[in-house]
Design an enzyme around this catalytic site. Structure first.
Site, PDB file in Angstrom:
ATOM      1  CB  THR A 159      49.554  42.932  30.136  1.00  0.00           C
ATOM      2  OG1 THR A 159      48.271  42.313  30.058  1.00  0.00           O
ATOM      3  CG2 THR A 159      50.323  42.343  31.302  1.00  0.00           C
ATOM      4  CG  ASP A 204      50.169  46.749  37.523  1.00  0.00           C
ATOM      5  OD1 ASP A 204      51.109  46.904  36.719  1.00  0.00           O
ATOM      6  OD2 ASP A 204      50.191  45.917  38.448  1.00  0.00           O
ATOM      7  CD  GLN A 215      47.313  36.752  31.759  1.00  0.00           C
ATOM      8  OE1 GLN A 215      47.727  37.635  31.014  1.00  0.00           O
ATOM      9  NE2 GLN A 215      46.908  37.001  32.999  1.00  0.00           N
TER      10      GLN A 215
END
Lengths: 286, 286
Positions: free
Chosen positions: A157, A155, A31
């Protein structure tokens, strides 16, 4: 100087934050990662254009994914965090002395090193001796786990891009298998308000509801999230988030919080009618 | 075309909404009034730059200021709405057959006529025979009222500009005098999250807390409000919003809602720790 970062909440709504400086920008294998210094939110980590962490409101998210299950499950020893590269969830978990191990499965090493560099106060959660960082894709890691954890916190995205596999039915099934017979899973459930988020919200509940005997949804007001309104899932094999909730035991710990209270714990499960209707429709879908 | 309206939530954060068309723009004696057609929020009324009404989320605000007191006070006959020029609050109140009169004190005639023109579905709340519109400043109107109302809803905008007088200590005192001995007042309490809103939030609670024997604060997630998080005050001479709350009676009415439920009613009073701390500090201030 006018210097603004905009998060596209939908293609028609932006949350726009005045920026003082861009502290970091890089492209990892997974990312784009940016760090901004802002006046209103302090330092923020932005992944592929979305704020995933800000100094001003991270406490809300981190407290809500940790304290809610910890006030229900009476005996958490082994925890798995999927994603969690900023260390915030691990840091809150390390306040519980009875926890013996915290595995953080985060494939993106750059995300972790950026967090360590710019958010040392949060990333110090990683320095606790009980924390083990595993640089691997969460779904791949889960495939080899069985009857190993008391608590899993997803947790990661959004259900798009490289984390898409963490929102499939296979994922929920694998989490169920990786948990002990009384295990609990907590996961970020997205925002139900905007039309374009609603489909993902519905699909998530459908999958969790069919993979776990108990599946409830709870809420928090998080300013940097789309519409300022964020949901979490509580999926469980044995413990109910309200019927097995033990406020007295939790309050006896004397933990310092800024968002969570045992009173708010109960209120977080009292949802607006339009959210209740969405959940109930998915539960009764043929 | 890229055509965007921005609301300044603080001087460092904006909520930015894609606009299709500006349908109206005018300057009344009190404020600038704009109406926009947007993709995400439908039609919106903007007063002095702030979204005060959008088709997509108005239901949240209107339901929360009406149903919460109506599920507590057992016998509401006479209601005063201060502000409320869009008619949304009046419309929800007209669902209650036992209400005999609804006085709407709104000084800005242009605001009312714009609402009637662009939001006829909402403004039809004004057409009910029990509704009386009084074009007058709210504080001036209140000075001549005593022992007149069962319920007062302060639906006015921020404690700045021409509505500033509606957030003074005199205002809360006058509301108390205008209410019957068992009267209830509900008022918009602003957002506690951003530093620049916190002072107003604190001052409001201090004044209401000293003017009424019972003073509690409740919350809702409203996307077009700053930080997506909005608070309401429940100030009362006799009835407590939870101890005198009668969910069975309210549910027997069979009213259709999109946000409010009697379960959510209770949860709305279960506040985050940082909000509880602010309220408690103001209550114990010397």
């Amino acid at each position: 100087m006018e210097f603004w970062f905009s998060q596209l909440d939908t293609e028609n709504v932006k949350t726009t934050v005045r920026v003082e400086k861009q502290l970091f920008s890089g492209q990892s294998d997974y990312q784009r990662i940016d760090v901004f210094q802002s006046d209103e939110y302090g330092k923020m980590i932005v992944l592929d254009g979305d704020i995933v962490f800000s100094e001003a409101d991270e406490f809300i998210y981190n407290e809500m994914v940790v304290h809610v299950p910890m006030a229900v499950h009476p005996n958490v020893k082994n925890v798995l965090i999927i994603g969690g590269g900023d260390g915030g969830v691990a840091k809150v978990l390390t306040q519980y002395p009875e926890i013996e191990s915290i595995d953080v499965v985060e494939p993106d090493e750059m995300f972790i090193s950026v967090s360590r560099e710019f958010f040392p106060e949060t990333a110090k959660g990683f320095d606790d001796s009980r924390v083990n960082i595993i640089n691997m894709d969460g779904l791949r890691y889960l495939r080899r786990c069985a009857d190993k954890y008391d608590l899993i916190i997803n947790d990661s995205t959004d259900p798009f891009g490289h984390t898409e596999g963490l929102f499939t039915r296979e994922f929920y099934g694998n989490c169920s298998r990786a948990l002990h017979a009384d295990g609990v899973m907590v996961y970020q459930h997205g925002s139900p308000f905007y039309d374009e988020d609603e489909a993902a919200f519905r699909a998530m509940h459908r999958k969790a509801f069919r993979s776990f005997p108990i599946s409830r949804v709870y809420q928090a007001s998080i300013p940097t999230c789309p519409a300022g309104y964020w949901m979490f899932g509580f999926a469980s094999k044995k413990y109910h988030p309200l019927r097995d909730f033990d406020p007295k035991r939790w309050n006896a710990r004397g933990l310092k919080t800024w968002y969570y209270t045992t009173n708010l714990h109960q209120g977080a499960f009292m949802l607006p009618k339009y959210v209740e209707d969405i959940l109930s429709e998915e539960e009764h879908r043929g």
